[in-house]
Design a protein around this motif. Structure first.
Motif, PDB file in Angstrom:
ATOM      1  N   PHE A   6       0.827  -1.205   0.000  1.00 42.28           N
ATOM      2  CA  PHE A   6       0.000   0.000   0.000  1.00 42.28           C
ATOM      3  C   PHE A   6       0.865   1.260   0.000  1.00 42.28           C
ATOM      4  O   PHE A   6       0.533   2.243  -0.656  1.00 42.28           O
ATOM      5  N   ASP A   7       1.974   1.250   0.711  1.00 39.53           N
ATOM      6  CA  ASP A   7       2.889   2.396   0.716  1.00 39.53           C
ATOM      7  C   ASP A   7       3.423   2.678  -0.683  1.00 39.53           C
ATOM      8  O   ASP A   7       3.486   3.833  -1.119  1.00 39.53           O
ATOM      9  N   ILE A   8       3.809   1.622  -1.387  1.00 35.82           N
ATOM     10  CA  ILE A   8       4.315   1.792  -2.753  1.00 35.82           C
ATOM     11  C   ILE A   8       3.210   2.304  -3.671  1.00 35.82           C
ATOM     12  O   ILE A   8       3.439   3.189  -4.498  1.00 35.82           O
ATOM     13  N   MET A   9       2.009   1.758  -3.525  1.00 36.08           N
ATOM     14  CA  MET A   9       0.879   2.227  -4.339  1.00 36.08           C
ATOM     15  C   MET A   9       0.596   3.700  -4.073  1.00 36.08           C
ATOM     16  O   MET A   9       0.346   4.470  -5.003  1.00 36.08           O
ATOM     17  N   THR A  10       0.656   4.103  -2.810  1.00 37.00           N
ATOM     18  CA  THR A  10       0.408   5.493  -2.444  1.00 37.00           C
ATOM     19  C   THR A  10       1.476   6.410  -3.030  1.00 37.00           C
ATOM     20  O   THR A  10       1.162   7.460  -3.607  1.00 37.00           O
ATOM     21  N   LYS A  11       2.725   6.019  -2.896  1.00 36.49           N
ATOM     22  CA  LYS A  11       3.814   6.829  -3.453  1.00 36.49           C
ATOM     23  C   LYS A  11       3.705   6.921  -4.970  1.00 36.49           C
ATOM     24  O   LYS A  11       3.915   7.993  -5.546  1.00 36.49           O
ATOM     25  N   THR A  12       3.366   5.822  -5.609  1.00 40.01           N
ATOM     26  CA  THR A  12       3.212   5.819  -7.064  1.00 40.01           C
ATOM     27  C   THR A  12       2.052   6.721  -7.474  1.00 40.01           C
ATOM     28  O   THR A  12       2.170   7.516  -8.421  1.00 40.01           O
ATOM     29  N   ALA A  13       0.955   6.619  -6.774  1.00 38.60           N
ATOM     30  CA  ALA A  13      -0.212   7.461  -7.066  1.00 38.60           C
ATOM     31  C   ALA A  13       0.139   8.941  -6.915  1.00 38.60           C
ATOM     32  O   ALA A  13      -0.239   9.771  -7.754  1.00 38.60           O
ATOM     33  N   ASN A  14       0.865   9.271  -5.855  1.00 35.92           N
ATOM     34  CA  ASN A  14       1.267  10.658  -5.631  1.00 35.92           C
ATOM     35  C   ASN A  14       2.178  11.164  -6.749  1.00 35.92           C
ATOM     36  O   ASN A  14       2.066  12.313  -7.182  1.00 35.92           O
ATOM     37  N   ALA A  34      -2.135   7.965 -22.723  1.00 37.89           N
ATOM     38  CA  ALA A  34      -1.506   6.703 -22.336  1.00 37.89           C
ATOM     39  C   ALA A  34      -2.242   5.492 -22.906  1.00 37.89           C
ATOM     40  O   ALA A  34      -1.800   4.360 -22.720  1.00 37.89           O
ATOM     41  N   GLY A  35      -3.372   5.744 -23.572  1.00 42.54           N
ATOM     42  CA  GLY A  35      -4.140   4.645 -24.154  1.00 42.54           C
ATOM     43  C   GLY A  35      -4.805   3.769 -23.115  1.00 42.54           C
ATOM     44  O   GLY A  35      -4.827   2.546 -23.242  1.00 42.54           O
ATOM     45  N   MET A  36      -5.357   4.416 -22.100  1.00 41.68           N
ATOM     46  CA  MET A  36      -6.001   3.649 -21.043  1.00 41.68           C
ATOM     47  C   MET A  36      -7.334   4.271 -20.666  1.00 41.68           C
ATOM     48  O   MET A  36      -7.632   5.406 -21.044  1.00 41.68           O
ATOM     49  N   ASP A  37      -8.133   3.560 -19.932  1.00 43.73           N
ATOM     50  CA  ASP A  37      -9.439   4.029 -19.496  1.00 43.73           C
ATOM     51  C   ASP A  37      -9.256   5.085 -18.399  1.00 43.73           C
ATOM     52  O   ASP A  37      -8.506   4.850 -17.443  1.00 43.73           O
ATOM     53  N   PRO A  38      -9.929   6.237 -18.517  1.00 44.59           N
ATOM     54  CA  PRO A  38      -9.793   7.283 -17.483  1.00 44.59           C
ATOM     55  C   PRO A  38     -10.189   6.803 -16.092  1.00 44.59           C
ATOM     56  O   PRO A  38      -9.574   7.195 -15.102  1.00 44.59           O
ATOM     57  N   ALA A  39     -11.187   5.940 -16.005  1.00 43.45           N
ATOM     58  CA  ALA A  39     -11.599   5.430 -14.693  1.00 43.45           C
ATOM     59  C   ALA A  39     -10.488   4.597 -14.061  1.00 43.45           C
ATOM     60  O   ALA A  39     -10.272   4.657 -12.845  1.00 43.45           O
ATOM     61  N   PHE A  40      -9.762   3.842 -14.894  1.00 43.85           N
ATOM     62  CA  PHE A  40      -8.659   3.037 -14.374  1.00 43.85           C
ATOM     63  C   PHE A  40      -7.556   3.936 -13.823  1.00 43.85           C
ATOM     64  O   PHE A  40      -7.006   3.666 -12.749  1.00 43.85           O
ATOM     65  N   LEU A  41      -7.240   5.012 -14.540  1.00 46.68           N
ATOM     66  CA  LEU A  41      -6.242   5.959 -14.043  1.00 46.68           C
ATOM     67  C   LEU A  41      -6.703   6.557 -12.715  1.00 46.68           C
ATOM     68  O   LEU A  41      -5.908   6.701 -11.778  1.00 46.68           O
ATOM     69  N   GLY A  42      -7.969   6.887 -12.621  1.00 45.64           N
ATOM     70  CA  GLY A  42      -8.515   7.400 -11.358  1.00 45.64           C
ATOM     71  C   GLY A  42      -8.371   6.399 -10.233  1.00 45.64           C
ATOM     72  O   GLY A  42      -8.037   6.766  -9.101  1.00 45.64           O
ATOM     73  N   HIS A  43      -8.597   5.135 -10.543  1.00 46.46           N
ATOM     74  CA  HIS A  43      -8.433   4.083  -9.527  1.00 46.46           C
ATOM     75  C   HIS A  43      -6.978   3.971  -9.078  1.00 46.46           C
ATOM     76  O   HIS A  43      -6.703   3.762  -7.893  1.00 46.46           O
ATOM     77  N   ILE A  44      -6.058   4.121 -10.029  1.00 44.26           N
ATOM     78  CA  ILE A  44      -4.635   4.080  -9.670  1.00 44.26           C
ATOM     79  C   ILE A  44      -4.292   5.253  -8.753  1.00 44.26           C
ATOM     80  O   ILE A  44      -3.630   5.083  -7.728  1.00 44.26           O
ATOM     81  N   GLU A  45      -4.768   6.455  -9.109  1.00 45.25           N
ATOM     82  CA  GLU A  45      -4.454   7.641  -8.295  1.00 45.25           C
ATOM     83  C   GLU A  45      -5.105   7.595  -6.920  1.00 45.25           C
ATOM     84  O   GLU A  45      -4.650   8.277  -6.000  1.00 45.25           O
ATOM     85  N   ARG A  46      -6.166   6.813  -6.765  1.00 46.42           N
ATOM     86  CA  ARG A  46      -6.821   6.683  -5.462  1.00 46.42           C
ATOM     87  C   ARG A  46      -6.420   5.388  -4.745  1.00 46.42           C
ATOM     88  O   ARG A  46      -7.020   5.025  -3.740  1.00 46.42           O
ATOM     89  N   CYS A  47      -5.394   4.715  -5.292  1.00 50.43           N
ATOM     90  CA  CYS A  47      -4.854   3.483  -4.701  1.00 50.43           C
ATOM     91  C   CYS A  47      -5.890   2.361  -4.625  1.00 50.43           C
ATOM     92  O   CYS A  47      -5.833   1.511  -3.734  1.00 50.43           O
ATOM     93  N   LEU A  48      -6.809   2.347  -5.560  1.00 43.77           N
ATOM     94  CA  LEU A  48      -7.782   1.269  -5.610  1.00 43.77           C
ATOM     95  C   LEU A  48      -7.321   0.136  -6.522  1.00 43.77           C
ATOM     96  O   LEU A  48      -7.798  -0.987  -6.410  1.00 43.77           O
ATOM     97  N   LYS A  49      -6.412   0.468  -7.428  1.00 42.64           N
ATOM     98  CA  LYS A  49      -5.845  -0.524  -8.347  1.00 42.64           C
ATOM     99  C   LYS A  49      -4.332  -0.388  -8.336  1.00 42.64           C
ATOM    100  O   LYS A  49      -3.794   0.703  -8.174  1.00 42.64           O
TER     101      LYS A  49
END
Length: 117
Positions: A6-14, A34-49
């Motif tokens: 989770f720490d790595i995901m948080t740092k990556t999202a930040n 980036a050729g990706m779904d905007p919702a997926f990017l949002g999930h990455i930035e919120r550490c959900l994925k």
């Protein structure tokens, strides 16, 4: 989820959010680049994925940074001359019509090609 993951995901999202906003991009525009779904990017930035290395590479390429820059968690962020220039260019582009922006892009392309030779 284990704490270190989770720490790595948080740092990556930040990191992604920092570089995206520094470039003046919305999640939707970065996702398109980036050729990706905007919702997926949002999930990455919120550490959900948790993004794969391939996904992180697509994001870093779209942000015009290296993958190692994106994953460099140990150094504090500093606005570089390049970042400041990008902000200025983006602000100016937002004031142009689409036709003017196309003309400007062509001029910049020619300048870059000239400097390479």
């Amino acid at each position: 989820m284990e704490k270190s993951k989770f720490d790595i995901m948080t740092k990556t999202a930040n990191q992604i959010r920092y570089y995206r906003t520094a470039a003046g991009l919305s999640q939707k525009s970065l996702a398109a680049m980036a050729g990706m779904d905007p919702a997926f990017l949002g999930h990455i930035e919120r550490c959900l994925k948790c993004p794969t290395v391939d996904t992180l590479n697509k994001i870093s390429t779209a942000l015009n940074i290296t993958l190692s820059e994106l994953l460099d968690f140990d150094h504090p962020k500093q606005e570089t001359r390049r970042g400041e220039a990008l902000k200025k260019i983006t602000a100016l582009l937002n004031q142009l019509t689409p036709e003017e922006a196309d003309d400007l892009a062509e001029i910049v392309f020619k300048i870059v090609q000239f400097k390479k030779h």
